[in-house]
Design an enzyme around this catalytic site. Structure first.
Site, PDB file in Angstrom:
ATOM      1  CG  MET A   1      -1.865  -1.249   1.111  1.00 21.37           C
ATOM      2  SD  MET A   1      -3.578  -0.766   2.194  1.00 21.37           S
ATOM      3  CE  MET A   1      -2.581  -0.742   3.820  1.00 21.37           C
TER       4      MET A   1
ATOM      5  CG  HIS B   1       8.534   0.300   6.019  1.00 16.27           C
ATOM      6  ND1 HIS B   1       8.798  -1.203   6.051  1.00 16.27           N
ATOM      7  CD2 HIS B   1       7.191   0.476   6.408  1.00 16.27           C
ATOM      8  CE1 HIS B   1       7.831  -1.819   6.578  1.00 16.27           C
ATOM      9  NE2 HIS B   1       6.723  -0.951   6.304  1.00 16.27           N
TER      10      HIS B   1
ATOM     11  N   GLY C   1      10.928  -2.663   5.681  1.00 18.17           N
ATOM     12  CA  GLY C   1      10.460  -4.014   5.591  1.00 18.17           C
ATOM     13  C   GLY C   1       9.922  -4.476   4.242  1.00 18.17           C
ATOM     14  CG  HIS C   2       6.865  -2.161   2.083  1.00 17.20           C
ATOM     15  ND1 HIS C   2       6.776  -0.827   3.003  1.00 17.20           N
ATOM     16  CD2 HIS C   2       5.455  -2.420   2.410  1.00 17.20           C
ATOM     17  CE1 HIS C   2       5.660  -0.745   3.487  1.00 17.20           C
ATOM     18  NE2 HIS C   2       4.989  -1.722   3.088  1.00 17.20           N
TER      19      HIS C   2
ATOM     20  CG  ASP D   1       0.649  -7.283   7.763  1.00 20.97           C
ATOM     21  OD1 ASP D   1       0.083  -6.603   8.310  1.00 20.97           O
ATOM     22  OD2 ASP D   1       1.748  -6.926   7.255  1.00 20.97           O
TER      23      ASP D   1
ATOM     24  CB  SER E   1       3.328   2.539   6.062  1.00 22.23           C
ATOM     25  OG  SER E   1       3.632   1.597   5.336  1.00 22.23           O
ATOM     26  NE  ARG E   2      -2.606   1.554  10.091  1.00 25.51           N
ATOM     27  CZ  ARG E   2      -2.751   0.442   9.261  1.00 25.51           C
ATOM     28  NH1 ARG E   2      -2.013  -0.291   9.047  1.00 25.51           N
ATOM     29  NH2 ARG E   2      -4.124   0.665   8.613  1.00 25.51           N
TER      30      ARG E   2
HETATM   31  P1  AMP Z   1       1.321  -3.072   3.408  1.00 26.48           P
HETATM   32  O1  AMP Z   1       2.008  -1.856   2.714  1.00 26.48           O
HETATM   33  O2  AMP Z   1       1.502  -2.588   4.795  1.00 26.48           O
HETATM   34  O3  AMP Z   1       0.301  -3.552   2.814  1.00 26.48           O
HETATM   35  O4  AMP Z   1       2.686  -4.157   3.349  1.00 26.48           O
HETATM   36  C1  AMP Z   1       2.903  -4.722   2.153  1.00 26.48           C
HETATM   37  C2  AMP Z   1       3.592  -5.943   2.689  1.00 26.48           C
HETATM   38  O5  AMP Z   1       4.763  -5.836   3.409  1.00 26.48           O
HETATM   39  C3  AMP Z   1       2.810  -6.800   3.346  1.00 26.48           C
HETATM   40  O6  AMP Z   1       3.180  -8.254   2.979  1.00 26.48           O
HETATM   41  C4  AMP Z   1       3.411  -6.884   4.635  1.00 26.48           C
HETATM   42  O7  AMP Z   1       3.111  -8.026   5.707  1.00 26.48           O
HETATM   43  C5  AMP Z   1       4.947  -6.514   4.442  1.00 26.48           C
HETATM   44  N1  AMP Z   1       5.362  -5.668   5.682  1.00 26.48           N
HETATM   45  C6  AMP Z   1       4.894  -4.777   6.140  1.00 26.48           C
HETATM   46  N2  AMP Z   1       5.829  -4.347   7.100  1.00 26.48           N
HETATM   47  C7  AMP Z   1       6.940  -5.169   7.212  1.00 26.48           C
HETATM   48  C8  AMP Z   1       8.036  -5.487   8.003  1.00 26.48           C
HETATM   49  N3  AMP Z   1       8.032  -4.687   9.220  1.00 26.48           N
HETATM   50  N4  AMP Z   1       8.970  -6.462   7.934  1.00 26.48           N
HETATM   51  C9  AMP Z   1       8.623  -7.507   6.743  1.00 26.48           C
HETATM   52  N5  AMP Z   1       7.383  -7.383   5.823  1.00 26.48           N
HETATM   53  C10 AMP Z   1       6.576  -6.010   6.222  1.00 26.48           C
END
Ligand code: AMP
Length: 281
Positions: A28, A32, A34-35, A148, A184-185
């Site tokens: 979304m 960062h 993580g992504h 998640d 992201s939050r």
């Molecule tokens: P989001 O943009 O929040 O929907 O996340 C996109 C993907 O990145 C999802 O598969 C999340 O689980 C993964 N993600 C988000 N934060 C992290 C993190 N800190 N470490 C690893 N993967 C992450």
């Protein structure tokens, strides 16, 4: 560019293009590290990597959360270009939902607990958008974060239910230096809240040791009270569950895969995290 004059040459070139493997990372945005860890894994394992950036309205049960969700496309694009992503797919809402999506998924008990319980309709929205994105991108592999945890279990189940021809790869949680799970939050936290939010993972980590000589009920209390003691933190739920079925357990010996999943309000920002107590399967 090449000029070919034989059918064999043309077809073998087309075949090799068709054989390129596609890795896909749905996000979304507001990216960062993580992504980026997911993106790097995809680049390592595939010929082409596609990243989608789409703040999906159907998975937000809270309109305010949807509106406040950070949108930083330009910054995201430059980050993704640096790591070597081939294609960013950043569609409009109309592109993904030319008509309202009325599909209802049935994940049994998987989405009746934790995030599914506290965010009604959330996982139906996730399944709607991810199934559409899989159909559009047609990846060989798609990458999801274990942050998640429930979402990952639900996506794996959806892929089985729909017989989708792709592999789901789960990736470990990336954390800030303080231990706070990257999200992201986190950008919406004040400096003071962000510092305090580190208590979430600290308490989860400490509960690993604590759990060795305490039962599940005591461990839940230990984590919840330790976090609630902090000024800005309020636990919404902390469940210790079977990592496969996601159902709460009451005995450490009842299964060989045990995960503690938590949602915490830090000010008015909702954060989630999890920790694995046992994995022997
Ligand atoms: P989001 O943009 O929040 O929907 O996340 C996109 C993907 O990145 C999802 O598969 C999340 O689980 C993964 N993600 C988000 N934060 C992290 C993190 N800190 N470490 C690893 N993967 C992450």
């Amino acid at each position: 560019m090449v000029v070919v004059s034989t059918i064999v040459d043309l077809q073998s070139r087309l075949d090799s293009i068709k054989k390129l493997s596609i890795g896909f990372v749905p996000t979304m945005g507001a990216l960062h590290q993580g992504h980026i860890s997911l993106v790097k894994k995809s680049i390592e394992e595939n010929d082409i990597t596609v990243v989608s950036i789409f703040v999906n309205p159907t998975q937000f049960n809270d309109k305010n959360d949807f509106q406040k969700y950070p949108r930083t496309l330009e910054q995201d694009a430059s980050l993704l270009e640096k790591v070597g992503v081939d294609i960013i797919f950043a569609p409009t809402e109309k592109e993904i939902y030319p008509e309202p999506d009325t599909r209802k998924f049935d994940f049994g008990m998987l989405d009746k607990v934790m995030e599914g319980k506290f965010r009604p309709g959330h996982f139906n929205g996730v399944a709607q958008v991810v199934s559409k994105l899989f159909d559009i991108v047609k990846p060989n592999k798609a990458y999801f974060g274990e942050k998640d945890f429930q979402q990952l279990a639900i996506i794996r189940t959806m892929v089985k239910q729909l017989n989708l021809p792709l592999e789901i790869v789960g990736m470990p949680i990336m954390r800030e230096q303080s231990g706070l799970a990257m999200s992201s939050r986190n950008e919406r936290l004040t400096a003071e809240e962000r510092a305090e939010a580190a208590i979430i993972y600290k308490q989860l980590s400490e509960s690993l040791k604590y759990s060795s000589d305490h039962n599940i009920e005591e461990t839940i209390k230990y984590v919840t009270e330790g976090i609630n003691d902090a000024k800005h933190l309020e636990v919404e739920y902390f469940d210790i569950v079977d990592g496969n079925t996601l159902q709460p357990i009451t005995d450490w010996n009842s299964t060989d895969y045990i995960v503690g999943c938590i949602a915490v309000f830090c000010g008015n920002v909702r954060l989630i995290d999890n920790i694995t107590y046992k994995r022997t399967n």
